[in-house]
Design an enzyme around this catalytic site. Structure first.
Site, mmCIF file in Angstrom:
data_model
loop_
_atom_site.group_PDB
_atom_site.id
_atom_site.type_symbol
_atom_site.label_atom_id
_atom_site.label_comp_id
_atom_site.label_asym_id
_atom_site.label_seq_id
_atom_site.Cartn_x
_atom_site.Cartn_y
_atom_site.Cartn_z
ATOM 1 N N ASN A 23 85.777 -14.063 -16.743
ATOM 2 C CA ASN A 23 85.248 -15.416 -16.690
ATOM 3 C C ASN A 23 83.758 -15.476 -17.016
ATOM 4 O O ASN A 23 83.259 -16.514 -17.461
ATOM 5 C CB ASN A 23 85.509 -16.035 -15.314
ATOM 6 C CG ASN A 23 86.981 -16.353 -15.103
ATOM 7 O OD1 ASN A 23 87.725 -16.558 -16.056
ATOM 8 N ND2 ASN A 23 87.417 -16.380 -13.851
ATOM 9 N N ARG A 93 90.967 -21.275 -23.425
ATOM 10 C CA ARG A 93 90.286 -22.354 -22.727
ATOM 11 C C ARG A 93 88.771 -22.258 -22.876
ATOM 12 O O ARG A 93 88.092 -23.266 -23.090
ATOM 13 C CB ARG A 93 90.679 -22.293 -21.241
ATOM 14 C CG ARG A 93 90.074 -23.386 -20.379
ATOM 15 C CD ARG A 93 90.675 -24.729 -20.682
ATOM 16 N NE ARG A 93 90.098 -25.789 -19.876
ATOM 17 C CZ ARG A 93 90.325 -27.075 -20.067
ATOM 18 N NH1 ARG A 93 91.114 -27.462 -21.044
ATOM 19 N NH2 ARG A 93 89.790 -27.994 -19.298
ATOM 20 N N CYS A 117 95.878 -21.234 -20.689
ATOM 21 C CA CYS A 117 97.023 -21.380 -19.785
ATOM 22 C C CYS A 117 97.262 -22.846 -19.468
ATOM 23 O O CYS A 117 96.331 -23.623 -19.280
ATOM 24 C CB CYS A 117 96.773 -20.611 -18.483
ATOM 25 S SG CYS A 117 96.599 -18.835 -18.717
ATOM 26 N N PRO A 123 91.126 -31.778 -18.113
ATOM 27 C CA PRO A 123 90.290 -32.464 -19.091
ATOM 28 C C PRO A 123 88.871 -31.921 -19.096
ATOM 29 O O PRO A 123 88.431 -31.294 -18.130
ATOM 30 C CB PRO A 123 90.320 -33.920 -18.604
ATOM 31 C CG PRO A 123 90.545 -33.816 -17.129
ATOM 32 C CD PRO A 123 91.443 -32.631 -16.946
ATOM 33 N N ILE A 124 88.160 -32.196 -20.192
ATOM 34 C CA ILE A 124 86.761 -31.759 -20.267
ATOM 35 C C ILE A 124 85.835 -32.975 -20.155
ATOM 36 O O ILE A 124 84.716 -32.964 -20.662
ATOM 37 C CB ILE A 124 86.488 -30.946 -21.544
ATOM 38 C CG1 ILE A 124 86.748 -31.772 -22.803
ATOM 39 C CG2 ILE A 124 87.311 -29.673 -21.554
ATOM 40 C CD1 ILE A 124 86.263 -31.080 -24.069
ATOM 41 N N ASP A 125 86.292 -33.998 -19.454
ATOM 42 C CA ASP A 125 85.506 -35.222 -19.307
ATOM 43 C C ASP A 125 84.128 -34.954 -18.702
ATOM 44 O O ASP A 125 83.133 -35.555 -19.125
ATOM 45 C CB ASP A 125 86.255 -36.236 -18.425
ATOM 46 C CG ASP A 125 87.558 -36.701 -19.051
ATOM 47 O OD1 ASP A 125 87.871 -36.245 -20.160
ATOM 48 O OD2 ASP A 125 88.265 -37.505 -18.426
#
Length: 418
Positions: A23, A93, A117, A123-125
């Site tokens: 990550n 992602r 995944c 969402p990427i709001d």
């Protein structure tokens, strides 16, 4: 196509060495493209997501070279395109970090919406809200996000909910904005701190990473740097849970024990013997463990990325256990696979009720996502007989040489062609 074949029932004993954090790596690699110079990134995990991001940067015009399987050299001094809609981008992602990196350095970006995944609405709001507040024009059409700004200006941004991805993405862009940006209700995960440390080494001015308020004073230019990725908290936790479930005596090395506090506390509560050292944790498990209740939360709470593995463990513990998923809205897709192995689990919304069984039985199962695949491995190590796991492309996205590492501590696991 490949699958993992596990013969369960063998205790695990020995040492396992943890790779660099996935990550953190998937944020730091895109960040390297912000440098007007050469970046050398050490302790990278040798996994599919890292390879995909390296390939993406190469297609964008950076010169990427693996000096060894855990070190990547990124030269972004040439002509870099701000367009990234390649197949690799769509598969993972974390490709959305290209948005913040490109917006920060070039004040524009055109990047395909990310994949990865699928276990709920993601969402990427919040990312886009942050970019707008910094002064960018944001447009989404035909599966692509387009960002443009004459200039970025620091501002105060309150995160409506804690989001690791949005925190890092806004931090990337704000690093090269004019003035000061304050991110409130920021995520505190170790990989947020690691990304901030990398940016600071390149010349950024970021303070407060690891707390819920991050202050970023923008700079005009970032230079190259050499940086070593932190150990993978989730990989470490997966092997700790595997040792607890299979039984035995395993020392997990090359870790930061503080990052594991929420897991070690829960395992100790369940009857696992835990011994911490400066950079390792020893896990000793004998006999059947006690059930427990788990609630996933943002760091320093129990990580959602260990929830499937822990659910697998709880399926073999005594009594009734309850798992509450507070981060993602549909992360229990793997439960049907655990049921194939004999687990007794009922799910209602975000809550899973687990009635522990004394034994699981090997079966053919599938990895529905990265951490779900790890849960199948953990369960297969304990189950009687043979467990076959297909769709292991997900596992390869986040675990380096998982069958080799487990084999070295006594597991019977092999990779075969389907």
């Amino acid at each position: 196509m490949e699958k993992l074949v596990i013969t369960g029932g063998k205790h695990l004993n020995g040492e396992v060495f943890i790779s660099g954090a996935k990550n953190a790596a998937v944020a730091i690699i895109p960040a390297a493209i912000m440098a007007d110079g050469i970046c050398i990134i050490d302790n990278l995990p040798n996994i599919e997501d890292v390879a995909s991001l390296s390939s993406t940067l190469s297609k964008m015009g950076a010169v990427c070279e693996n000096t060894d399987k855990h070190t990547l050299r990124v030269d972004s001094t040439g002509d870099i395109t701000t367009y990234a809609a390649f197949e690799e981008v769509k598969r993972i992602r974390a490709s959305y970090y290209l948005l913040g990196a490109l917006l920060g350095r070039y004040k524009k970006a055109e990047v395909a919406l990310p994949g990865g995944c699928n276990f709920g609405t993601r969402p990427i709001d919040l990312h886009l809200k942050g970019f707008r507040l910094l002064g960018a024009d944001v447009r989404v059409s035909n599966g692509t996000v387009s960002l443009n700004a004459d200039r970025l200006v620091g501002t105060q941004i309150y995160m409506d909910q804690v989001s690791v991805g949005a925190t890092i993405n806004i931090m990337l862009a704000a690093s090269m904005a004019e003035g000061t940006t304050i991110i409130e209700n920021a995520a505190k995960e170790p990989h947020v701190v690691d990304t901030a440390n990398f940016l600071n080494l390149m010349g950024a001015n970021i303070k407060g990473a690891g707390t819920d308020v991050i202050r970023i004073r923008g700079v005009e230019k970032l230079h190259g740097a050499e940086y070593t990725i932190i150990p993978d908290q989730i990989e470490a936790g997966t092997y700790m849970i595997a040792a607890a479930m299979a039984g035995g005596d395993v020392t997990v090395r090359n870790i930061i024990p503080k990052h594991m506090d929420s897991l070690t506390a829960k395992l100790a509560e369940m009857g696992v013997k835990i011994t911490k050292d400066d950079d390792s944790i020893r896990v000793i498990a004998e006999g059947r463990l006690e059930g427990a209740n788990i609630k996933t939360m943002s760091y320093p709470g129990f990580p959602t990325d260990l929830q499937p593995q822990m659910t697998a463990l709880l399926s073999a513990c005594s009594g009734i256990s309850v798992v509450t998923e507070n981060v993602w809205d549909n992360r229990y897709q793997y439960v049907d696979e655990l049921r194939q192995l004999g687990a007794r689990i009922t799910v209602e919304g975000r809550v899973a009720m687990i009635e522990g069984v004394e034994r699981l039985k090997g079966a053919k199962v599938s990895a529905t996502d990265l951490r779900a695949g790890a849960a199948m491995v953990v369960a297969g190590l304990f189950a009687d007989g043979v467990t076959e796991i297909d769709n292991i492309k997900y596992i390869d996205r986040g675990y380096e040489e998982i069958e080799e590492k487990l084999s070295k501590i006594g597991a019977s696991i092999k990779r075969v062609e389907c």
